[in-house]
Design a protein around this motif. Structure first.
Motif, PDB file in Angstrom:
ATOM      1  N   LEU A 222      55.435  39.761  63.519  1.00  0.00           N
ATOM      2  CA  LEU A 222      54.517  39.601  64.649  1.00  0.00           C
ATOM      3  C   LEU A 222      55.084  40.133  65.976  1.00  0.00           C
ATOM      4  O   LEU A 222      54.363  40.838  66.702  1.00  0.00           O
ATOM      5  CB  LEU A 222      54.078  38.134  64.778  1.00  0.00           C
ATOM      6  CG  LEU A 222      53.191  37.638  63.620  1.00  0.00           C
ATOM      7  CD1 LEU A 222      52.829  36.163  63.807  1.00  0.00           C
ATOM      8  CD2 LEU A 222      51.921  38.482  63.482  1.00  0.00           C
ATOM      9  N   PRO A 232      46.692  39.968  69.964  1.00  0.00           N
ATOM     10  CA  PRO A 232      46.499  38.858  69.009  1.00  0.00           C
ATOM     11  C   PRO A 232      45.104  38.868  68.389  1.00  0.00           C
ATOM     12  O   PRO A 232      44.924  38.437  67.255  1.00  0.00           O
ATOM     13  CB  PRO A 232      46.699  37.608  69.869  1.00  0.00           C
ATOM     14  CG  PRO A 232      47.513  38.058  71.034  1.00  0.00           C
ATOM     15  CD  PRO A 232      47.121  39.489  71.285  1.00  0.00           C
ATOM     16  N   THR A 235      45.102  41.199  65.354  1.00  0.00           N
ATOM     17  CA  THR A 235      46.091  40.929  64.313  1.00  0.00           C
ATOM     18  C   THR A 235      45.563  39.806  63.434  1.00  0.00           C
ATOM     19  O   THR A 235      45.259  38.716  63.921  1.00  0.00           O
ATOM     20  CB  THR A 235      47.432  40.514  64.957  1.00  0.00           C
ATOM     21  OG1 THR A 235      47.811  41.524  65.894  1.00  0.00           O
ATOM     22  CG2 THR A 235      48.519  40.345  63.912  1.00  0.00           C
ATOM     23  N   LEU A 269      45.613  36.199  64.998  1.00  0.00           N
ATOM     24  CA  LEU A 269      46.781  35.633  65.659  1.00  0.00           C
ATOM     25  C   LEU A 269      46.341  34.854  66.901  1.00  0.00           C
ATOM     26  O   LEU A 269      46.917  33.816  67.234  1.00  0.00           O
ATOM     27  CB  LEU A 269      47.764  36.753  66.030  1.00  0.00           C
ATOM     28  CG  LEU A 269      49.062  36.314  66.688  1.00  0.00           C
ATOM     29  CD1 LEU A 269      49.811  35.310  65.830  1.00  0.00           C
ATOM     30  CD2 LEU A 269      49.931  37.521  66.986  1.00  0.00           C
TER      31      LEU A 269
END
Ligand SMILES: Cc1cc2nc3c(=O)[nH]c(=O)nc-3n(C[C@H](O)[C@H](O)[C@H](O)COP(=O)(O)OP(=O)(O)OC[C@H]3O[C@@H](n4cnc5c(N)ncnc54)[C@H](O)[C@@H]3O)c2cc1C
Ligand code: SF4
Ligand code: SF4
Ligand code: FES
Lengths: 279, 338
Positions: A222, A232, A235, A269
């Motif tokens: 990450l 984020p 992802t 994410l």
């Protein structure tokens, strides 16, 4: 009872068994009842409860793409009671499957985007479903890149498909094994997934990243994605928790007020950052 | 919501039981086993426990049994045959308390959101509740702090309140209640003009629910609080077992050679195995996190998602905890913390 029994599995015949890696097998499953098979629909990212009668149920993702109807595949590591019993099954035998459950990867929203897949070890199955899904609808997406690593060459799953993908000109694939895990004729990368990712330096513009792997790989990957400029929101990953019902009732999979089985298993994410770090 | 008020004479209960049985219904009522009281099938009203504040186990098992078959299966060579359960028997629960009656809606909110649990729903549909309101309460009762009361009608089909004469003031609350009255209209006399209130137990409000629910999201991160509150907890799961509103369950197979059954059994977030992954990793490795989950689920998550609290204030969990954990005290502490 007037309504159907939501715990009653479909009966599935094991059509084909592939040995993928030590203790890892793929089952191709077809519906015993044709009608059920014709009605069955799912989307990439979903999972099911697979059962061996007499042993119980276990949670596995659907590893084949929804673009190939008529059958489903699951790839599992022999880990305990039910996966152990599954491993003992032979072609032609019958197991149970209920599903599809959970949310999905939003492929419809990814039209015209680049897709970056990053997987480690036994965690390729959920992404393999998305990869084939995207390859079967190839003109809807731009660049497709797959970075896949395992501890050793023997531990790589879907070896035949990895070769097949490498031969196709329409996706880029990087396979890697941990240092020391290579064989004399290994032609792929040697090194950990985050390092290979950094070296590959994929562009982040108009790209979504999908990451699945053991917790340590995810943890180290990450920051690299963030450094490469992936937001984020772009992802995606999947969460695993002990599950029983798969349908938001039994309480086992809760993370805060969320059910991994209903609100997940697919999360961005950005969503994960909103969840409590421990629960 | 009250359809009508009637008077049910003390000695008419036996006759009502006879009519209900003649109608093909099973009657579950509180029965004493030593010092404990359980809901069991009774043939006669005389088998019932005479005096109790609260039963040991809730009547939850009538709609969500401790262990139940989800289906049965039979292997025939390489083939498998699956057999579903038959329709449940119509059931009357007699003598449950208003808090118990209120719990059915909580269970239902889980079993019928999204996927419809037909087995639970048909059991619930086949179950009628003749509740007896509370003339006594103990220090563990806190129904009034979570939206209930000793004479609350929620979830009951008929609510009986014992009045001075020893007879029951009967509030007929639903169509199911009316259907039971119709079986024996002669047993239900004209109601006296008495008010039930003076016969009800007084249960003071013990904490501010609004404050509790507002404070919980913040309290989540207060590890010390949960550590301290759970120090005595053994993780035995008794609190969940006796709770009318705990829904969490496990699914297990049991088999003998070619035939078997897939079972659903009550489970508890108090057990360490509840969240243990096959890999050995456990996202809730210590008891304080499990205690927190119990409190958060019932008073915060449930509230958010299901629009119900996961608790009716019956006090059973605290009465039965072998380590003397007192839920009420802990909730009070959180609600009153600054
Ligand atoms: C969404 C999701 C997707 C997944 N996808 C995959 C996948 O594609 N491939 C893969 O390999 N894995 C996958 N997993 C992991 C997989 O679910 C587990 O490895 C699997 O459930 C192990 O089951 P088992 O019966 O073999 O293990 P065990 O640990 O033997 O048992 C699991 C079950 O057995 C019972 N059990 C065992 N021990 C006890 C005990 N002491 N007390 C009470 N009950 C017990 C319980 O019912 C328990 O749930 C996924 C998990 C999730 C949540
Ligand atoms: S009954 Fe008491 S000791 Fe047992 S799990 Fe509940 S709180 Fe803990
Ligand atoms: S948590 Fe305790 S007080 Fe609340 S309903 Fe359950 S057993 Fe009763
Ligand atoms: S697995 Fe049962 S609630 Fe998620």
């Amino acid at each position: 009872m007037s309504e159907p029994n939501i715990y009653q599995p479909f009966l599935m015949r094991i059509d084909k068994i592939t040995e993928e890696a030590p203790l890892v097998k793929t089952f191709k499953l077809v519906f015993v009842n044709d009608e059920e098979g014709k009605k069955f629909q799912f989307k990439a990212g979903q999972f099911g409860e697979y059962s061996v009668f007499g042993e119980g149920e276990c949670t596995l993702c659907i590893a084949s793409p929804p673009t190939r109807p008529g059958y489903i595949e699951c790839t599992f590591r022999q880990a305990g009671r039910v996966t152990g019993a599954l491993a003992g099954k032979e072609e032609g035998e019958i197991i149970g499957f209920r599903g599809p459950y959970g949310n999905t990867f939003p492929l419809e929203q990814w039209q015209g985007k680049n897709l970056l897949f990053i997987a480690g070890g036994i965690a390729l199955p959920p992404l393999r479903c998305v990869i084939w899904n995207a390859l079967d609808l190839r003109d809807r997406f731009k660049e497709i890149t797959v970075i896949y690593g395992a501890r050793s060459v023997a531990d790589l799953v879907y070896k035949q498909e990895l070769e097949e993908w490498a031969k196709r000109g329409d996706l880029k694939i990087l396979t890697t094994v941990d240092p020391g895990g290579e064989t004399p004729d290994w032609k792929g990368e040697i090194g950990f997934v985050p390092a290979v990712l950094e070296k590959a330096d994929p562009i982040c513009e108009n790209t979504v990243a999908l990451v699945c792997g053991p917790p340590i790989m995810i943890k180290l990957t990450l920051p690299v994605l963030a450094k490469l400029g992936f937001s984020p929101e772009n992802t995606f990953t999947t969460l695993e928790n002990r599950m029983k019902c798969g349908i938001g009732k039994c309480g086992h999979c809760m993370v805060g007020k969320y059910f991994v089985c209903k609100d997940g298993p697919v999360f961005t994410l950005a969503q994960l950052n909103q969840l409590p770090p421990e629960y | 919501m009250i359809i009508e008020k009637k008077l049910l004479k003390q000695d008419s209960v036996e006759k009502l039981f006879a009519k209900l049985k003649a109608d093909g219904r099973r009657i579950l009522a509180p029965k004493a086993q030593g010092d404990e009281i359980f809901f069991e099938q009774v043939a006669s009203a005389s088998e019932m426990a005479k005096d109790y504040i609260q039963t040991t186990l809730s009547p939850k098992g009538a709609v969500f049994p401790r262990v139940e078959a989800l289906f049965r299966y039979q292997m025939e060579g390489k083939d498998v045959k699956i057999e579903n359960n038959s329709e449940p028997q119509p059931t009357v629960i007699f003598g449950l308390r208003p808090c118990d009656a209120a719990s059915f809606a909580i269970l239902n909110s889980v079993f019928s959101w999204d996927y419809q649990d037909s087995q639970f729903k048909s059991r619930l549909a086949q179950t009628a509740a003749i509740t007896v309101s509370c003339s006594r309460a103990d220090e563990y009762c806190f129904c009034t702090s979570v939206g209930g009361s000793p004479g609350d009608t929620k979830g009951s089909d008929i609510l009986l309140t014992r009045i001075g004469s020893g007879d029951y003031l009967a509030e007929i609350l639903t169509e199911k209640g009316k259907a039971m009255v119709t079986l024996a209209p002669e047993l239900f006399a004209e109601a006296p003009s008495e008010d039930k209130e003076k016969y009800l137990a007084k249960v003071p409000v013990k904490f501010d629910l609004k404050k509790l629910t507002e404070k919980l999201p913040e309290a989540f991160n207060n590890n010390e609080l949960w550590m301290e509150q759970s120090l005595r907890c053994l993780g035995c799961g008794a609190c969940a077992f006796v709770c009318p509103a705990c829904v969490c369950f496990d699914i297990q197979d049991e088999s003998k050679r070619e035939s078997g059954v897939r079972l659903r059994c009550w489970d508890s977030c108090g057990f360490s195995l509840f969240t243990a992954h096959t890999s050995g990793h456990n996202p809730r490795p210590v008891q304080s996190q499990r205690w927190r989950q119990r409190v958060m689920h019932k008073f915060s998550y449930f509230n958010d998602r299901q629009k119900y609290l996961g608790c009716v204030g019956c006090g059973r969990c605290s009465r039965k905890c072998p380590a003397d954990m007192n839920l009420l005290e802990h909730l009070k502490a959180i609600a009153e913390a600054r």
